[in-house]
Scaffold this active site. Sequence first.
Site, PDB file in Angstrom:
ATOM      1  N   ASP A  15       0.855  -1.185   0.000  1.00  0.00           N
ATOM      2  CA  ASP A  15       0.000   0.000   0.000  1.00  0.00           C
ATOM      3  C   ASP A  15       0.893   1.237   0.000  1.00  0.00           C
ATOM      4  OD1 ASP A  15      -2.125   1.679   0.166  1.00  0.00           O
ATOM      5  OD2 ASP A  15      -2.816   1.049   2.144  1.00  0.00           O
ATOM      6  N   ASP A 111      -2.926   2.549  -6.169  1.00  0.00           N
ATOM      7  CA  ASP A 111      -1.824   2.618  -5.205  1.00  0.00           C
ATOM      8  C   ASP A 111      -1.728   1.422  -4.276  1.00  0.00           C
ATOM      9  OD1 ASP A 111      -4.130   3.168  -3.781  1.00  0.00           O
ATOM     10  OD2 ASP A 111      -3.211   4.719  -2.531  1.00  0.00           O
ATOM     11  N   GLU A 112      -2.381   0.312  -4.605  1.00  0.00           N
ATOM     12  CA  GLU A 112      -2.264  -0.863  -3.747  1.00  0.00           C
ATOM     13  C   GLU A 112      -2.518  -2.145  -4.535  1.00  0.00           C
ATOM     14  OE1 GLU A 112      -5.359  -1.637  -0.806  1.00  0.00           O
ATOM     15  OE2 GLU A 112      -6.536  -0.008  -1.681  1.00  0.00           O
TER      16      GLU A 112
END
Length: 405
Positions: A15, A111-112
Amino acid sequence: MDAVKNRANIIFHIDMNSFYASVEIAHHPELKGKPLAIAGKVEDRRGIVVTSSYEARARGVKTTMPVWEAKRHCPELIVKQPNFPLYRETSRQLFQLLREVTPLVQKVSIDEGYMDVTEVAPKIHPVQLAKSIQQKVLDTLKVPSSIGIAPNKFLAKMASDMKKPLGITVLRKRDIQTKLWPLPVGDMHGIGSKTEDKLKRIGIHTIGDLAKSDKADIAQRFGLYGERLYQRANGIDNRIVDPEAEETFKSISQSTTLSEDTTSVAVVRQTLSILAEKIAERMRKKKVSAYQVTLSIRYHDWKNISRGQTVKQPIQTKDDIMIKVMPIFHEHWDGRPIRLLGITVQSFEELGQASKQLDLFSYEIDLRHEPLINTINQIESKFGEGIIGSAANYKKGNRQGEGHD
């Protein structure tokens, strides 16, 4: 052979920390260590904070906070508008780096993502592997990350949230009672504010309370969604890391041949509105938003043209689509009779993760969704959150957004 068969899975959840702000700092080193917020329409009172640096958060700046309020908390706050093409390119590079470690990478948002490193782990200790990944991402992209290590996706996700920024957390099943169960039930991945309130009303305040509750009662109150939450609270999650999940579909298209050739703009608008409604419904079912839209026109002589546009704001609704395709039509239609019209959207992102820039131009449109969201909330309060999956994602995207890290 039996030892291999019985070996526990090792799942990473990676993350990125304060992703948008971190990318800006990576490209503008003079911002490092300063309170920074990413927000839409920074000069307008309706500009909304999308995410902020940890320095800004320490001063009380929060995601979805109006810019004027953020500056009241932190007068020296630096505010920048989002640069979505830069963020998406950085995300592309991130996942390319992760796939150099293992092909078993599942991107779940910009973003993860998850990594199944079970086959890699015998060659290197999982914690050392996580440290090397974290350092490589930091060295290459100049962006910090947190990594959760666990035997399944749910526990890995919960672990990555436990230490930020630049955290590495191991959450084994034997650690659940001491590390997971004491947490407030609202901190559990998959539980939104409505479900949290309903759980608290029946005496469930921690994840441990949920894990030790009566499974049949939870299932009766929340349906299959409740059963899934009960299992997660007890550390059970059999979902695999699926590298193909993101690529299940690449575009959504709708087209129609008109009953007769037309030069009527009113007919064109009505037809495109119907197509846009169908595409928006399919996007809703797939729980995605899009960043590219293309209009196709076939003239009476069977000549075809296609004109597209890449957008910074995620496209989610019929109105979003129409706002984009009508200007394309007016710019490129040459006045000849039209036989066929089509719309295609692509470049998808999960709806709950798309960080919509709430500014002067989208704020009022978003507010018009409130009656729908309120209705959905009432349904979920009765039947359990998740009964309307995409709407729950839309709601939670507004509540959590990219800035949850």
